[in-house]
Enzyme design. Structure first.
Site, PDB file in Angstrom:
ATOM      1  N   HIS A  37       7.156  12.620   9.209  1.00 52.63           N
ATOM      2  CA  HIS A  37       8.085  13.506   8.548  1.00 52.63           C
ATOM      3  C   HIS A  37       9.028  14.076   9.733  1.00 52.63           C
ATOM      4  O   HIS A  37      10.225  14.220   9.653  1.00 52.63           O
ATOM      5  CB  HIS A  37       7.646  14.690   8.031  1.00 52.63           C
ATOM      6  N   LYS A 149       8.379   3.595   6.050  1.00 50.75           N
ATOM      7  CA  LYS A 149       6.899   3.305   5.550  1.00 50.75           C
ATOM      8  C   LYS A 149       6.914   2.990   4.200  1.00 50.75           C
ATOM      9  O   LYS A 149       6.363   2.014   3.697  1.00 50.75           O
ATOM     10  CB  LYS A 149       6.271   4.527   5.761  1.00 50.75           C
ATOM     11  N   GLN A 153      10.749   1.860  -1.680  1.00 50.34           N
ATOM     12  CA  GLN A 153      11.357   3.317  -2.018  1.00 50.34           C
ATOM     13  C   GLN A 153      12.830   3.451  -1.492  1.00 50.34           C
ATOM     14  O   GLN A 153      13.875   3.941  -2.233  1.00 50.34           O
ATOM     15  CB  GLN A 153      10.496   4.400  -1.828  1.00 50.34           C
TER      16      GLN A 153
HETATM   17  O1  PAF Z   1       8.793   9.886   0.179  1.00 51.30           O
HETATM   18  C1  PAF Z   1       8.492  10.870  -0.554  1.00 51.30           C
HETATM   19  O2  PAF Z   1       7.915  11.851   0.155  1.00 51.30           O
HETATM   20  C2  PAF Z   1       8.898  11.127  -1.961  1.00 51.30           C
HETATM   21  O3  PAF Z   1       8.838  10.023  -2.510  1.00 51.30           O
HETATM   22  C3  PAF Z   1      10.385  11.521  -2.190  1.00 51.30           C
HETATM   23  C4  PAF Z   1      11.221  10.563  -1.542  1.00 51.30           C
HETATM   24  C5  PAF Z   1      10.310  12.975  -1.251  1.00 51.30           C
HETATM   25  C6  PAF Z   1      10.976  11.803  -3.565  1.00 51.30           C
HETATM   26  O4  PAF Z   1       9.723  12.662  -4.253  1.00 51.30           O
END
Ligand code: PAF
Length: 287
Positions: A37, A149, A153
């Protein structure tokens, strides 16, 4: 860094941030922050004038038997980490602020959501698309950063932004950042902390097995055979099951049975000691 928990406070804080001009980047997260992150925040800081992070453990993307209640929550620690990285604003709504009574809308991205993790976790990507669409509308960032990762998504979010003609951010300003790995190669994940020490040590076999599979694919081996061998290797190293091990087109995520010139990804989801891990790597020099 200011932390805001209501939409009204967010709007005020964003207006203050934008008062002197400059671009705004959004880094959406569910908290339990790790180096992966923080890499997103650093990349966002390099590209934008102001970085807004969000922390929201989104109930709509967890299935009934998944880890919503157990998901690690550590807002004060996460806020300190974000502040140290130069984040300007933290948007940390609770569930009632994000989904007020009467909330009735679902954003669903067909096709790219359906296979891989979408098949194993029905409704998961609807939950992701819905909350990310809301986060984009709430913050209206010039750009947004997501880890590769969660490769599927990222594809779902880019498709949503393209299909809905989103402007803030534009689909082209949705930036995928390469996966950050532990020294032994395991992809960083907030869920790695669920692993018992033996399972954590065994889990490093996953990226190693994937790298050997990619070397075999790139040297022309039969893809179906490589994928079967990869699954067997993952199980032999201590994983209890493999949800999928697939070579896919990088953009559509459609499975590939031969490798042409197109960018491709090897994507795997496998379970060890009750924890589901996912990983993906580029094939064919896809960066
Ligand atoms: O990857 C994540 O942490 C979550 O799926 C996100 C993109 C913040 C959506 O809740």
């Amino acid at each position: 860094m200011q932390t805001v928990k209501s939409l009204q406070m967010l709007r005020t804080a964003l207006a203050q941030l934008r008062a002197n001009g400059g671009s705004v980047a959004l880094v959406p997260t569910m908290g339990a922050l790790h180096e992966g992150h923080l890499t997103l925040v650093r990349r966002a800081r390099a590209d934008a004038d102001h970085v807004v992070a969000s922390i929201f453990v989104n109930p709509r993307q967890f299935g009934a038997n998944e880890d919503l209640d157990a998901y690690p929550r550590q807002l004060a620690k996460d806020a300190a980490m974000l502040e140290a990285e130069g984040c300007a604003l933290l948007w940390a709504p609770d569930v009632a602020a994000m989904y007020p009574a009467g909330f009735a809308t679902n954003v669903s991205v067909a096709g790219v959501s359906d296979g891989l993790c979408g098949a194993a976790r029905p409704g998961h990507f609807d939950g992701v698309a819905t909350v990310v669409c809301k986060l984009f509308n709430q913050v209206a960032p010039d750009m947004a950063f997501f880890g590769e990762k969660d490769f599927q998504q990222l594809a779902v979010i880019r498709t949503m932004a393209r299909d809905l003609d989103l402007t803030f951010p534009h689909a082209d300003a949705i930036i995928g950042v390469p996966t950050v790995r532990e020294p032994d190669g395991l992809a960083m994940s907030s869920r790695n902390r669920y692993l018992a020490p033996d399972d954590r040590a065994a889990a490093a076999a996953l990226p190693r097995a994937m790298q050997s599979a990619i070397a075999a694919i790139e040297s022309g081996a039969d893809i179906a055979t490589v994928l079967t061998d990869l699954e067997a290797k993952i199980i032999a190293s201590g994983f209890t099951s493999v949800d999928y091990a697939v070579l896919a087109d990088s953009r559509s995520l459609a499975p590939l049975m031969s490798l042409n010139a197109q960018p491709a990804r090897l994507l795997v989801a496998a379970r060890i000691g009750g924890t589901r891990l996912i990983d993906n790597m580029a094939v064919n020099d896809d960066p």
